[in-house]
Structures are given as structure tokens and as C-alpha cells.
Design an enzyme around this catalytic site. Structure first.
Site, short mmCIF file in Angstrom:
data_model
loop_
_atom_site.label_atom_id
_atom_site.label_comp_id
_atom_site.label_asym_id
_atom_site.label_seq_id
_atom_site.Cartn_x
_atom_site.Cartn_y
_atom_site.Cartn_z
N ARG A 134 0.29 35.78 15.29
CA ARG A 134 0.69 35.56 16.69
C ARG A 134 -0.52 35.48 17.62
NH1 ARG A 134 3.21 40.32 16.59
NH2 ARG A 134 2.46 40.43 14.47
N GLY A 179 -11.52 10.68 1.32
CA GLY A 179 -12.24 9.74 0.45
C GLY A 179 -12.58 10.31 -0.91
N ASP A 203 0.39 12.50 -1.84
CA ASP A 203 -0.12 11.14 -2.07
C ASP A 203 0.82 10.31 -2.94
OD1 ASP A 203 -2.51 11.84 -0.70
OD2 ASP A 203 -3.19 12.84 -2.52
N GLU A 204 2.09 10.54 -2.80
CA GLU A 204 3.07 9.80 -3.61
C GLU A 204 3.39 8.43 -2.99
OE1 GLU A 204 3.73 12.84 -2.30
OE2 GLU A 204 4.22 14.26 -3.90
N GLY A 205 2.89 8.20 -1.79
CA GLY A 205 3.21 6.94 -1.10
C GLY A 205 4.29 7.15 -0.05
N ASN A 251 -4.52 17.45 7.47
CA ASN A 251 -5.18 17.69 6.19
C ASN A 251 -4.77 16.71 5.11
OD1 ASN A 251 -2.75 19.07 6.73
ND2 ASN A 251 -2.96 20.30 4.89
N GLY A 298 4.44 -2.57 -4.71
CA GLY A 298 3.19 -2.95 -4.04
C GLY A 298 3.11 -2.25 -2.71
N GLY A 318 -3.42 12.32 4.54
CA GLY A 318 -3.28 11.05 5.25
C GLY A 318 -2.16 10.22 4.67
N HIS A 319 -1.47 9.54 5.54
CA HIS A 319 -0.48 8.57 5.09
C HIS A 319 -1.05 7.18 5.35
CE1 HIS A 319 3.19 11.42 5.42
NE2 HIS A 319 2.42 11.69 4.41
N LYS A 343 4.37 2.72 -6.74
CA LYS A 343 3.16 2.31 -7.46
C LYS A 343 3.40 2.01 -8.94
CE LYS A 343 -0.83 3.59 -5.63
NZ LYS A 343 -1.98 4.30 -5.05
P1 GDP Z 1 1.12 9.49 1.03
O1 GDP Z 1 0.21 10.55 1.51
O2 GDP Z 1 2.23 10.06 0.20
O3 GDP Z 1 1.61 8.58 2.09
O4 GDP Z 1 0.31 8.60 0.06
P2 GDP Z 1 -0.95 7.68 0.33
O5 GDP Z 1 -1.21 7.41 1.75
O6 GDP Z 1 -2.06 8.19 -0.50
O7 GDP Z 1 -0.39 6.32 -0.20
C1 GDP Z 1 -0.62 5.88 -1.40
C2 GDP Z 1 -1.50 4.63 -1.43
O8 GDP Z 1 -0.88 3.73 -2.28
C3 GDP Z 1 -1.68 3.87 -0.14
O9 GDP Z 1 -2.94 3.22 -0.17
C4 GDP Z 1 -0.55 2.85 -0.16
O10 GDP Z 1 -0.81 1.68 0.59
C5 GDP Z 1 -0.50 2.54 -1.61
N1 GDP Z 1 0.84 2.25 -2.11
C6 GDP Z 1 2.02 2.80 -1.73
N2 GDP Z 1 3.02 2.30 -2.47
C7 GDP Z 1 2.44 1.45 -3.35
C8 GDP Z 1 2.95 0.65 -4.43
O11 GDP Z 1 4.12 0.63 -4.75
N3 GDP Z 1 2.02 -0.07 -5.14
C9 GDP Z 1 0.70 -0.06 -4.87
N4 GDP Z 1 -0.12 -0.79 -5.61
N5 GDP Z 1 0.19 0.68 -3.86
C10 GDP Z 1 1.05 1.43 -3.12
#
Ligand code: GDP
Length: 424
Positions: A143, A302, A12-14, A37, A414, A39-40, A331
Site C-alpha cells: 500500500r 529483443g 508471446d503466443e501471438g 514488461n 501468418g 510486447g504485443h 504461427k
Molecule cells: P504476443 O505477446 O502474444 O502478442 O506475441 P508477440 O507479439 O510476440 O507476437 C508474435 C509474433 O508473431 C509477432 O511478430 C506477430 O506478428 C507474429 N505472428 C502472430 N501470428 C502469426 C502467425 O500466425 N504466423 C506468423 N508467421 N507470425 C505470426
């Protein structure tokens, strides 16, 4: 050019957002491990999308998306994902989506077994997402997996399924005392969701070897982060696959190819889903405020995520095991509300200050050592150049670079496509 995008932390690093951005320079985007398992999240002019299985290059019309042989694929979920995209006008044809014939199918009984085992564990549960990933990878290594390939041979499919189900029922019926799996129902399920995927199934190695010859730009997209890696993560609170960049070419089916760049995606603070040690965790109002500011709720489930300050110990380790050449720090805008920014600089294990990431019981015993850096207290989401960033934000970035021994190449300010800065 072969680039790999990987997480340096707990996931969840983005990554989705960065892959969507970097996909503009890629001819091909490949998912090479894991299943649905995690989500992006990708936000673009077509709306907000959560991708669990499909590579994040699906929104670029020129990009070919490959689901590699290292993946485990719940075909029912994949059909749902394709339908949700089609509703918003994103229709993937076989020339834009290629599914490896080697990938393993995550069956309904894998999901079921994941759930009943978590329930059996009760309080000791491992925080599984109950999507069947552990059971399906276990079967793969036993296997006893059904592969995408098998969908191409409907004549032999029932026998394959029957043999595996007979074995599986030893556990389901006699082990857990549940009603047996019906092999016929499984074959029906495979046809219901698998038949429409047949046009996409191919030998992706052949396709990718040809692409390499043509010097195509290839982007490898990892799911989850270094600390969830089955071997080098916080075992047993890991995923069941290899989340490291070193596995990218193998999981994609082109093990001989060499990566040119590994981009580690690192969040400007920490978050984790599920159980297990999370040393830097912040509790009470401090944690709640950060969770709200960062909207830290699981993309796939969620579930509210656990949150903490930037963890130097864990991230330096993550960067190292990923072999990251540079970092995309995401973020950072979320931290704008803070007067002073918490950073976990070391761990305290039974009175000893530790800076090398520990494992097992040592990790369980670790307490965070927090220090605070000055905040910048202003909106930075409109900044598009390094020079526009406030001095305190630059100090925070520089501090992180020195602490983890890796430079920040991209700074995400963002979630929208254009909300980022190229730092060098
Ligand atoms: P992933 O599994 O590594 O892709 O991470 P996520 O899907 O959980 O993505 C992180 C969340 O942060 C998503 O809702 C993105 O739209 C949001 N997001 C990603 N980069 C940024 C950022 O730089 N700033 C903010 N505010 N939100 C971000």
C-alpha cells in the site's frame, strides 16, 4: 458479449495479433493486468507496431481502449508509445483511451530496483525484464503505490511522494548502498509525463458499467501467458501479476460481470523468454532453425527466445487454468519447413512418465518425452479455408485438440490481418 483473450503458455503466443483481429467485433478493448514488461506485435496497413501498455484495439477507429485498475503503468513509457503511434497518424483522444484512476504508476525507482536486484542475484537472476514490474506490484501490496488518481491532485502529490520515498530510501540507501532517491525529482517526473495524461484518467468502472448496460461488445486482453501467472505459473519465474482470464473482470474494475467466452491463444510450437524451467526446449541446429523460422526474438527486449516443440503437458495445463472455451492456434505456418514435427507428449521425472504439469523441483527435474508427427512441407499461409489445408496440417491440429481437450476455433497462418482461418 464479453470475451477474454489469454495466453495458454509462457507468453508471446501471438495475442496482440489475435486481439487486433477480434477487436473488429469489439466496442471496447481492455488491458487489465501487468505493465510494459511484454510486447504485443500488431501488423496492419499503417505499419508494424509493438504495444507494451496500450490495448491492441488502438488501431480500430471505432474502438475504445481501457487501461484497467489492475495495471501498473510507466507513464514515461506510455507517453513514448502514444508519440510513436501519433507519428504514424494514430492519435488517441480521451474518448478513445481511458486510463483507470486506480492503476498504479511504475516509478523510475521501481525500474532501478528491478535492475540492481537482478544484478545482485547474478547467476541466480530470475530473468526480469528490468521494467520495474516486480517492485511496483510489491509496493502496491505494501500500500505504498502512487496511483493515476494522484496525478489529479497536484497539491497533495509532493507529500505522498515524500512519504513513500522516505520509506523506499531505507532499502535503496541502507540496503543496496545506492544514492538516495530524490523526492523532488520524482514529483517533477510525475508532472513531466503525467500532466499530459490527465485528460485520459477517469473512473473506468463507471464507464464500463454503463457500457455493460448498453450490451457493448467487450474484449479483455491479457499480457503474458498462464505459465507466467504469479499463483499458478512456474513460480518464481513468473510475472508479478495474474495473467488468468478469471482476473479479467476484476482487473478491469467490473468484477461482477461474467465472461461469455475465453479464447486461449496457443502457439503451434513453444517459446519462452528468460530463465526457469522450459522442459520442451530444443537446442543446437534444431532449435536455431525453429527460432529463425518463427523470428523468436523478444518484442519488448529483443532477447532471443528459447524455443521447443508443442508442449502437450504445459499447454493442457494452461488451457485448464485459463478455463479456455476454444483455442486460437497461431504461427502454424512457421512449421511448414519441417519433415517431421516434434511434439513433447509427456515429461520424464526421475524415470517416471508424467502428464500432469508439475511445479517446483519436479518441474526443474523434468525431461521432455518427444514424439514426431508428419510435416506438410508446403506453404499454408495462403489458405483461408479449413478445406484448403493439407491433410498433415489437419492431422497436426486434430492431434493438438485431442491432446489438450479444447477445439481450435481460429487458425493463424501468418502475421497479417487476413492470414487466418475460422475452423468452425
Ligand atoms: P504476443 O505477446 O502474444 O502478442 O506475441 P508477440 O507479439 O510476440 O507476437 C508474435 C509474433 O508473431 C509477432 O511478430 C506477430 O506478428 C507474429 N505472428 C502472430 N501470428 C502469426 C502467425 O500466425 N504466423 C506468423 N508467421 N507470425 C505470426
Amino acid at each position: 458479449m464479453l470475451r477474454s483473450v489469454v495466453g495458454t503458455n509462457w507468453g508471446d503466443e501471438g495475442k496482440g495479433r489475435m486481439v487486433d483481429l477480434l477487436a473488429s467485433e469489439a466496442d471496447i478493448v481492455i488491458r487489465y493486468q501487468g505493465g510494459n514488461n511484454a510486447g504485443h506485435t500488431v501488423i496492419n496497413e499503417r505499419g508494424k507496431f509493438i504495444l507494451n501498455l496500450l490495448p491492441s484495439g488502438v488501431f480500430r477507429d471505432e474502438t475504445v481502449n481501457v487501461m484497467g485498475g489492475g495495471m501498473v503503468i510507466d507513464i514515461e513509457h506510455l507517453c513514448g508509445e502514444l508519440d510513436r503511434l501519433a507519428e504514424k497518424g494514430v492519435v488517441l483522444t480521451p474518448d478513445r483511451l481511458k486510463i483507470s484512476d486506480r492503476a498504479i504508476i511504475c516509478m523510475p525507482y521501481h525500474k532501478m530496483l528491478d535492475g540492481i536486484e537482478e544484478d545482485r542475484l547474478g547467476k541466480a537472476k530470475q530473468g526480469s525484464t528490468r521494467r520495474g514490474i516486480g517492485p511496483v506490484y510489491s509496493d502496491k501490496y505494501m500500500r505504498k503505490g502512487i496511483r493515476m488518481q494522484d496525478l489529479l491532485h497536484p497539491d497533495t502529490l509532493p507529500d505522498k511522494v515524500a512519504a513513500i520515498v522516505e520509506w523506499k530510501n531505507l532499502l535503496v540507501e541502507k540496503g543496496y548502498g545506492c544514492p538516495p532517491i530524490d523526492a523532488g525529482e520524482m514529483v517533477d517526473w510525475l508532472h513531466r509525463f503525467g500532466d499530459r495524461l490527465i485528460p485520459y484518467i477517469c473512473d473506468t468502472t463507471v464507464y464500463l458499467l454503463a457500457a455493460l448496460k448498453e450490451n457493448k461488445n467487450i474484449l479483455f486482453e491479457a499480457q503474458l501467458g498462464a505459465l507466467r501467472d504469479i499463483d499458478y505459473g512456474i513460480y518464481p519465474y513468473t510475472s508479478s501479476s495474474t495473467t488468468l482470464a478469471a482476473f479479467a473482470t476484476t482487473g478491469a474494475g467490473i468484477a461482477g460481470a461474467r465472461l461469455d467466452e475465453v479464447i486461449g491463444i496457443t502457439k503451434a510450437y513453444s517459446s519462452a523468454v528468460g530463465g526457469g524451467p522450459f522442459t520442451c526446449e530444443l537446442f543446437g541446429p534444431e532449435g536455431d532453425r525453429l527460432r529463425e523460422a518463427g523470428s523468436e526474438y523478444g518484442a519488448a527486449t529483443g532477447r532471443p527466445r528459447r524455443v521447443g516443440g508443442f508442449d502437450v503437458v504445459a499447454t493442457r495445463y494452461g488451457v485448464t487454468v485459463q478455463g479456455a472455451d476454444c483455442i486460437a492456434l497461431t504461427k502454424i505456418d512457421v512449421l511448414s519447413y519441417l519433415d517431421r514435427i516434434p511434439v513433447c507428449v509427456a515429461y520424464d521425472i526421475n524415470g517416471e512418465r508424467v502428464t500432469d504439469f508439475p511445479t517446483g523441483d519436479d518441474l526443474e527435474a523434468a525431461k521432455p518425452v518427444y514424439e514426431y508427427l508428419d510435416g506438410w512441407k508446403c506453404d499454408i499461409s495462403k489458405c483461408r479455408k479449413k478445406e484448403e489445408l493439407p491433410a498433415a496440417a489437419l492431422r497436426y491440429i486434430e492431434y493438438i485438440e485431442n491432446a489438450i481437450g479444447c477445439r481450435v476455433k481460429y487458425l493463424s497462418v501468418g502475421p497479417e490481418r487476413d492470414e487466418y482461418i475460422v475452423m468452425y
